[in-house]
Write an enzyme that holds these catalytic residues in place. Structure first.
Site, PDB file in Angstrom:
ATOM      1  N   SER A   1     -61.200  91.767  37.813  1.00  0.00           N
ATOM      2  CA  SER A   1     -61.158  92.642  38.986  1.00  0.00           C
ATOM      3  C   SER A   1     -59.835  92.484  39.704  1.00  0.00           C
ATOM      4  O   SER A   1     -59.340  91.365  39.888  1.00  0.00           O
ATOM      5  CB  SER A   1     -62.294  92.295  39.949  1.00  0.00           C
ATOM      6  OG  SER A   1     -62.119  92.978  41.183  1.00  0.00           O
TER       7      SER A   1
ATOM      8  N   TYR B   1     -68.006  87.286  44.789  1.00  0.00           N
ATOM      9  CA  TYR B   1     -67.594  88.136  43.675  1.00  0.00           C
ATOM     10  C   TYR B   1     -66.250  87.708  43.105  1.00  0.00           C
ATOM     11  O   TYR B   1     -66.105  87.525  41.892  1.00  0.00           O
ATOM     12  CB  TYR B   1     -67.528  89.592  44.137  1.00  0.00           C
ATOM     13  CG  TYR B   1     -66.999  90.525  43.071  1.00  0.00           C
ATOM     14  CD1 TYR B   1     -67.704  90.736  41.897  1.00  0.00           C
ATOM     15  CD2 TYR B   1     -65.792  91.200  43.250  1.00  0.00           C
ATOM     16  CE1 TYR B   1     -67.219  91.585  40.907  1.00  0.00           C
ATOM     17  CE2 TYR B   1     -65.296  92.048  42.270  1.00  0.00           C
ATOM     18  CZ  TYR B   1     -66.009  92.240  41.107  1.00  0.00           C
ATOM     19  OH  TYR B   1     -65.514  93.075  40.128  1.00  0.00           O
TER      20      TYR B   1
END
Length: 243
Positions: free
Chosen positions: A137, A150
């Site tokens: 990400s 996350y």
């Protein structure tokens, strides 16, 4: 690695980046093994091509991974590429992170990619060639409030990928990491917690969001090039992309 005629296994293939990559790979002449929990969705995609195989698979479960690899080899005889795309978000401030939810997130975003890699490496060693793409990400290239759970899981994946690249180089296996930016997909609607924060963040970046197809195009390019890392993140957000 040549995309045409390669056998590509994709996790999280039922929507978003995974689905777009599967479609792009099929169009490029690959044979594709589609993995996802939502069997109906990947069945529908597999019906569009004789070169696609859909296998229901929860990538946090070792027996389901083993079954998926076994079915893929039975159908196509080899696995040339693994794309670890399945993942999920969790948004909460550090003091509010639910530890049980965090453990489940680590299971999916970090442990599952390792299990998938370990499942295909023996076949790739036997072939003396292979490509593993881990989808991380772009959020790991900067810091954002509420993203600790996350981004921690994805930062772990980054290091796993970097070390695996070193460990597997002598076997002819290339490991690469992709850092997508905000992508127009179901990601923000399927977070484990923090839906309100996720919705706000999605809206804030909507004007900059990439299509899943753009990310898919980049993934296929990296399979071909074997680059260690590629990001689609604008420079203003810690990446190298000039748009």
């Amino acid at each position: 690695m040549n995309i045409r005629d390669s056998v590509i296994m994709i996790t999280g293939a039922s929507s978003g980046i995974g689905e777009a990559t599967a479609r792009a790979a099929l169009q490029a002449g690959s044979r594709v093994i589609l993995l996802a929990r939502r069997k109906q969705r990947i069945d529908a995609l597999a019906e569009t091509s004789v070169n696609a195989l859909a296998v229901a698979c929860d990538v946090t479960q070792a027996d389901e991974i083993e079954n998926a690899v076994r079915q893929g080899l039975a159908r196509f005889g080899r696995i040339d590429v693994l794309i670890n795309n399945a993942g999920q978000g969790l948004f909460a401030s550090v003091e509010e992170i639910d530890t049980a939810a965090f453990r489940a997130l680590l299971d999916l975003n970090l442990i599952a990619p390792l299990m998938m890699m370990q499942a295909v490496i023996p076949q790739m060693r036997e072939q003396s060639a292979g490509s593993i793409i881990n989808v991380s990400s772009g959020a790991t290239l900067a810091t954002y409030p509420g993203s600790a759970a996350y981004t921690s899981s994805k930062a772990g994946l980054n290091m796993l990928s970097d070390v695996a690249r070193l460990d597997l180089a002598d076997a002819g296996i290339t490991v690469s990491t992709i850092y997508p930016f905000v992508t127009a997909s179901e990601f923000y609607q399927s977070v484990k917690s923090g839906q309100e924060v996720a919705t706000e963040q999605s809206a804030a970046f909507a004007a900059f969001a990439h299509t899943p197809e753009r990310v898919a195009e980049t993934i296929l390019a990296v399979i071909t090039s074997g680059e260690a890392q590629v990001d689609l993140v604008p420079r203003a957000y810690g990446g190298s992309d000039d748009g």
